[in-house]
Write a protein that holds these residues in place. Structure first.
Motif, PDB file in Angstrom:
ATOM      1  N   ASP A  19     -62.034 -99.641   3.140  1.00  0.00           N
ATOM      2  CA  ASP A  19     -60.937-100.309   3.858  1.00  0.00           C
ATOM      3  C   ASP A  19     -59.958-100.646   2.627  1.00  0.00           C
ATOM      4  O   ASP A  19     -60.177-100.732   1.361  1.00  0.00           O
ATOM      5  CB  ASP A  19     -61.131-101.638   4.572  1.00  0.00           C
TER       6      ASP A  19
ATOM      7  N   THR B  48     -70.001-101.636   0.072  1.00  0.00           N
ATOM      8  CA  THR B  48     -71.421-101.629   0.354  1.00  0.00           C
ATOM      9  C   THR B  48     -71.810-102.605  -1.232  1.00  0.00           C
ATOM     10  O   THR B  48     -73.066-102.995  -1.367  1.00  0.00           O
ATOM     11  CB  THR B  48     -72.541-100.451   0.178  1.00  0.00           C
TER      12      THR B  48
ATOM     13  N   ASN C 110     -68.071 -96.015   4.495  1.00  0.00           N
ATOM     14  CA  ASN C 110     -66.918 -96.901   4.772  1.00  0.00           C
ATOM     15  C   ASN C 110     -65.938 -97.288   3.706  1.00  0.00           C
ATOM     16  O   ASN C 110     -66.449 -97.015   2.739  1.00  0.00           O
ATOM     17  CB  ASN C 110     -67.956 -98.327   5.177  1.00  0.00           C
TER      18      ASN C 110
ATOM     19  N   LYS D 122     -62.881 -92.464   4.320  1.00  0.00           N
ATOM     20  CA  LYS D 122     -63.651 -92.555   5.566  1.00  0.00           C
ATOM     21  C   LYS D 122     -63.988 -91.448   6.266  1.00  0.00           C
ATOM     22  O   LYS D 122     -65.106 -90.903   6.431  1.00  0.00           O
ATOM     23  CB  LYS D 122     -63.125 -93.430   6.712  1.00  0.00           C
TER      24      LYS D 122
END
Ligand code: PLP
Length: 396
Positions: free
Chosen positions: A96, A262, A94, A88
């Protein structure tokens, strides 16, 4: 009785391995310093001191059941969180921890990814020249390998040819920048073009086309050229990362898969990655190495040596008269063969104790690959052998 396919794969070693083995024997005969072995992409600079320090501390201080124990299948959650945070902040995308899967280097990242996404009848495109194992990985996953040649003058993407090669069966495109075997970096403008083309094709066919970025050489860049981070440009993307070259740790077998958040239905895709890792036996990547890389995310081996080697070799070879594709990164150089057959050229180079890899297996005949991750002194001494080889051709 046994798998004919696996028997064939196991018996037929790669040309690179064959040359490396020849080199081993030749070095025993005439002395290692007299063989100019440019066959293998084994990093020649040591891992950073910090890696040794971190490993020593982890060994001394971590309870055995953690240090030597299994992590969870996709990897230790703290390690995956650290990597996601790093992605990030470094790439401004983005990420995680729930979409990071720790693996044994880029090879495992690729096989796990390909097995997660492909089914019989799917096609996977790779740009030629390509890392020869792509063919093995794609075919093992049950898909069809579709090489697409790059433009011969600069080995960049030939968009006209690419567009013709994408079909309703195309499931994925593999991109490798900086590239093995050419050292070429795909410019950001071409990444934008590629993303647009794939998006258009997705819309046309009403299906996903994945972009897989194989990036063991991301940190090996010498020109200040920006190496585009694929998830910032294309939604349905995977990053197959490895610490083999960045930290000079090829033997430790550590890397990861990053599934872009995404991506459509990314959680299911990640579950398929976990399933594929399970089916292939790539669960719980080596614990000690997971903990180590998590503390060395911003470190690299001293890659300035490769930059120096590249300069000396490129200048030396072009001065002699060779045609060389100037590499922007990695530690490989692609040189035009002086023979129509790169294999014959490689055989003739052996007479001068030069071990070069003919490019046919990279899907791009007519070149040889030089892996210049060797001692700088060996590079300097090899130039007279290259000159003799050149003159041998010119005087025939
Ligand atoms: N992809 C490319 C382009 C490579 O050159 C290599 C190794 O040389 C790999 C993948 C496999 O790397 P790893 O050692 O991380 O499995």
């Amino acid at each position: 009785m046994i798998s004919e396919k696996m028997l064939e794969l196991g018996k037929k070693s790669s040309v690179i391995r064959e040359i490396f083995e020849y080199g081993r024997v030749r070095k025993a005969e005439i002395g290692a310093e007299n063989v100019f072995d440019f066959s293998l992409g084994n990093p020649s600079v040591p891992a950073p001191q910090k890696v040794t320090e971190v490993m020593n501390r982890l060994i001394a201080e971590t309870p055995a059941e953690i240090l030597h124990g299994y992590t969870s299948g996709p990897g230790d959650i703290k390690v995956r969180t650290a990597i996601a945070e790093y992605i990030k902040s470094r790439f401004n995308v983005n990420a995680d921890a729930g979409l990071i899967y720790m693996t044994c280097g880029a090879a495992a990242s690729l096989t796990v990814t390909l097995n997660a996404i492909t089914e019989a009848g799917d096609e996977v495109i790779a740009f030629a020249p390509f890392f020869p194992e792509y063919r093995v990985f794609v075919e093992q996953a049950g898909a069809k390998f579709v090489p697409v040649s790059c433009k011969t003058e600069d080995l960049q993407i030939d968009f006209e040819l690419l567009e013709k090669s994408i079909t309703p069966s195309t499931k994925a495109v593999i991109i490798n920048s900086p590239n093995n075997p050419s050292g070429v970096i795909v410019p950001e403008s071409d990444i934008i073009k590629l993303a647009k083309l794939l998006e258009d094709k997705q819309n046309e066919y009403g299906k996903e086309i994945f972009l897989i970025s194989d990036e063991p050489y991301r940190e090996l860049v010498f020109t200040g050229e920006k190496v585009a981070y694929i998830p910032a440009y294309y939604d349905n993307s995977f990053v197959c990362y490895s610490y083999s070259k960045a930290l000079s740790l090829p033997g430790e077998r550590i890397g990861y898969i990053f599934v872009s958040p995404t991506m459509k239905e990314c959680r299911d895709v990640f579950a398929a990655v976990c399933g594929s890792g399970r089916a292939l036996g790539y669960v719980c990547a080596p614990s000690l190495m997971q903990y180590t890389v998590a503390e060395c995310l911003d470190d690299t081996a001293d890659v300035s040596v490769y930059e120096e080697n590249r300069r000396i070799l490129y200048d030396g070879l072009t001065d002699i008269g060779y045609t060389v594709i100037k590499p922007d990164g990695a530690f490989y150089m692609f040189v035009k063969s002086l023979d129509e057959s790169a294999y014959k050229f490689y055989e003739r180079a052996k007479k001068f104790e030069l071990l070069l890899v003919p490019s046919d297996d990279f899907g791009c005949p007519g070149f040889v690959r030089i892996a210049y991750c060797v001692d700088t002194d060996l590079i300097k001494r090899s130039l007279s052998a290259f000159k003799e080889l050149y003159e041998d051709y010119k005087n025939e």
